[in-house]
Design an enzyme around this catalytic site. Sequence first.
Site, PDB file in Angstrom:
ATOM      1  N   LYS A   1       0.844  -1.211  -0.050  1.00 55.30           N
ATOM      2  CA  LYS A   1       0.090   0.017  -0.019  1.00 55.30           C
ATOM      3  C   LYS A   1       0.913   1.189  -0.159  1.00 55.30           C
ATOM      4  O   LYS A   1       0.698   2.167  -0.871  1.00 55.30           O
ATOM      5  CB  LYS A   1      -0.873  -0.203   1.073  1.00 55.30           C
TER       6      LYS A   1
ATOM      7  N   LYS B   1       0.612  13.566 -15.372  1.00 54.30           N
ATOM      8  CA  LYS B   1      -0.047  14.782 -15.673  1.00 54.30           C
ATOM      9  C   LYS B   1       0.504  15.737 -14.947  1.00 54.30           C
ATOM     10  O   LYS B   1       0.357  15.724 -13.651  1.00 54.30           O
ATOM     11  CB  LYS B   1      -1.804  14.660 -15.316  1.00 54.30           C
TER      12      LYS B   1
ATOM     13  N   CYS C   1      -4.463  11.168   1.007  1.00 53.76           N
ATOM     14  CA  CYS C   1      -3.614   9.732   0.951  1.00 53.76           C
ATOM     15  C   CYS C   1      -1.973  10.075   0.476  1.00 53.76           C
ATOM     16  O   CYS C   1      -1.146   9.844   1.470  1.00 53.76           O
ATOM     17  CB  CYS C   1      -4.220   9.009  -0.095  1.00 53.76           C
TER      18      CYS C   1
HETATM   19  C1  UGA Z   1      -5.003   7.689  -4.264  1.00 53.76           C
HETATM   20  C2  UGA Z   1      -4.426   6.451  -4.847  1.00 53.76           C
HETATM   21  O1  UGA Z   1      -4.480   6.871  -6.507  1.00 53.76           O
HETATM   22  C3  UGA Z   1      -5.083   5.436  -4.764  1.00 53.76           C
HETATM   23  O2  UGA Z   1      -5.170   4.356  -5.243  1.00 53.76           O
HETATM   24  C4  UGA Z   1      -5.244   5.053  -3.115  1.00 53.76           C
HETATM   25  O3  UGA Z   1      -5.955   4.133  -2.701  1.00 53.76           O
HETATM   26  C5  UGA Z   1      -5.892   6.215  -2.366  1.00 53.76           C
HETATM   27  O4  UGA Z   1      -4.854   7.506  -2.760  1.00 53.76           O
HETATM   28  C6  UGA Z   1      -5.621   6.020  -0.906  1.00 53.76           C
HETATM   29  O5  UGA Z   1      -4.596   5.775  -0.320  1.00 53.76           O
HETATM   30  O6  UGA Z   1      -6.783   6.026  -0.116  1.00 53.76           O
HETATM   31  P1  UGA Z   1      -6.818   9.908  -4.521  1.00 53.76           P
HETATM   32  O7  UGA Z   1      -6.011  10.292  -3.256  1.00 53.76           O
HETATM   33  O8  UGA Z   1      -8.282   9.685  -4.305  1.00 53.76           O
HETATM   34  O9  UGA Z   1      -6.280   8.381  -4.486  1.00 53.76           O
HETATM   35  O10 UGA Z   1      -6.455  10.578  -5.523  1.00 53.76           O
HETATM   36  P2  UGA Z   1      -5.491  10.462  -6.849  1.00 53.76           P
HETATM   37  O11 UGA Z   1      -6.618  10.384  -8.086  1.00 53.76           O
HETATM   38  O12 UGA Z   1      -4.580   9.272  -6.790  1.00 53.76           O
HETATM   39  O13 UGA Z   1      -4.967  11.873  -6.922  1.00 53.76           O
HETATM   40  C7  UGA Z   1      -4.188  12.301  -5.971  1.00 53.76           C
HETATM   41  C8  UGA Z   1      -3.548  13.628  -6.465  1.00 53.76           C
HETATM   42  O14 UGA Z   1      -2.453  13.798  -7.368  1.00 53.76           O
HETATM   43  C9  UGA Z   1      -4.683  14.670  -6.847  1.00 53.76           C
HETATM   44  O15 UGA Z   1      -4.299  16.178  -6.249  1.00 53.76           O
HETATM   45  C10 UGA Z   1      -4.242  14.739  -8.278  1.00 53.76           C
HETATM   46  O16 UGA Z   1      -4.825  15.823  -8.815  1.00 53.76           O
HETATM   47  C11 UGA Z   1      -2.837  14.323  -8.381  1.00 53.76           C
HETATM   48  N1  UGA Z   1      -2.566  14.000  -9.643  1.00 53.76           N
HETATM   49  C12 UGA Z   1      -2.745  12.757 -10.124  1.00 53.76           C
HETATM   50  C13 UGA Z   1      -1.641  14.686 -10.563  1.00 53.76           C
HETATM   51  O17 UGA Z   1      -1.166  15.942 -10.136  1.00 53.76           O
HETATM   52  N2  UGA Z   1      -1.212  14.210 -11.981  1.00 53.76           N
HETATM   53  C14 UGA Z   1      -1.324  13.007 -12.264  1.00 53.76           C
HETATM   54  O18 UGA Z   1      -1.119  12.466 -13.310  1.00 53.76           O
HETATM   55  C15 UGA Z   1      -2.373  12.010 -11.168  1.00 53.76           C
END
Ligand code: UGA
Length: 441
Positions: free
Chosen positions: A202, A249, A258
């Site tokens: 994790k 991105k 998280c």
């Molecule tokens: C993240 C993980 O993706 C999940 O797999 C995990 O279960 C979860 O944490 C957790 O530990 O509970 P989450 O926090 O919902 O999920 O959000 P993400 O979609 O992963 O995005 C996290 C951050 O990264 C956001 O601020 C998003 O804008 C940013 N991000 C994401 C980027 O800046 N660039 C990207 O390419 C992807």
Amino acid sequence: MRKISLIGTGYVGLVTGACLAEIGHQVRCLDIDEQKIYNLSKGTIPFYEPGLEDLVKENLENERLLFTTNPSFAFHEADVIYIAVGTPANEDGSSNLEYIFQAANNIATYATGNVIVVTKSTVPVGTNERIREIITMSGLKAEVVSNPEFLREGQAINDTFRGDRIVIGSDNQRAAAIVEEINKPFHVKVIHTDLRSAEMIKYASNAFLATKISFINEISTICEKLGANIEDVAYGMGLDSRIGTQFLKAGIGYGGSCFPKDTKSLVQIAGNVKHKFDLLEAVINVNNKQQVKLVEQALGRFENLQGLNVALLGLSFKPNTDDVRESASIVLANRLIGEGANVAAYDPVAIEKAKSVLPREVHFTKEIAEVLHLADMAIIVTDWDEIKRLPLSIYENMMRTPVIYDGRNCYSIEAVKQHRIEYHSIGRRTVMNLPKKAMVH
Ligand code: UGA
């Protein structure tokens, strides 16, 4: 069908409980918060997650899902007890395990037979063994299973039903087999490991994803200086299947409940075994800088922000959620207010949550037009569809000086060039298309 009891009705607990009920299990969810349990029993959920309210209501109606504050009732006849309580960060970045141990003590006190405990919460390596110790000290026989969740906010239900893998970590084959059987209807690939490896999977997964984001953000800054385009660079890199296109991105930095917490916690976990996790520390530092980068650019552009009207577009840490935890909007709003700017903020769903964490000087509205009216500059924080679809002519016509800092690269450079706009984005060339008299504020 299994009788499942689940402790904690926060984000992970509620999604897990509703999805387990949906695949046919009998689920009793336990929480200490009476008001929350009352609302949940009526089908009202305390946060925004697409599809979740319907799933909860449907399973309340068919009586597979039930909410209670009574641990004896929750654990009565349960085959398996899930722990899905929060593990917030301590001051030093380590995980606060208070709620985890409270849950273990509750099980020790109120469970009546031998139990299988499944931990969904993100917990430092070795925690499941401590949970087992607490319960067995009370005379019960307990087996523990680490079953971390990998769902993303905003896509949680889809991620549960169409996940890449289900990790089942246990030192006990029977317990692991029962948890595998519970999850069978999801039809998601299962991998079995020992307890500690599952706990580490994790952290390592979240830390790696955060690393990808900080890496591409660093590359984007270099692209800006060298005149390359980060989107072409990320696409070209990502087509290499060893790298992959996802999580490349570039933007305003990662936020949420998280990545910021888990990366800091993993640095601590490594530190506890005398390993300095240099790479992950750098990932965290890059992210901290990335979140304020646009304000710093604006300070260079305007010299000072005193009295300027600034529109913040988007407050949640990403679209499709009202979660503002560790969102760049918090550091940006504080910094802007500190610099003397007047800040007006728009978000389609996160305003209520944002009000409790953003400075009180911020003016909140659900109308984009209202924040852009006579603004001197706009900062795009969240790539909500409502923002991505907003015609550029609106900035051009409504703002006093249409200077945009786009932290999510919502618009194509080609489209921006068609407007009288000054447009700064991440890892791409700046478009300076303002009429001369509007250039200097
Ligand atoms: C993240 C993980 O993706 C999940 O797999 C995990 O279960 C979860 O944490 C957790 O530990 O509970 P989450 O926090 O919902 O999920 O959000 P993400 O979609 O992963 O995005 C996290 C951050 O990264 C956001 O601020 C998003 O804008 C940013 N991000 C994401 C980027 O800046 N660039 C990207 O390419 C992807």
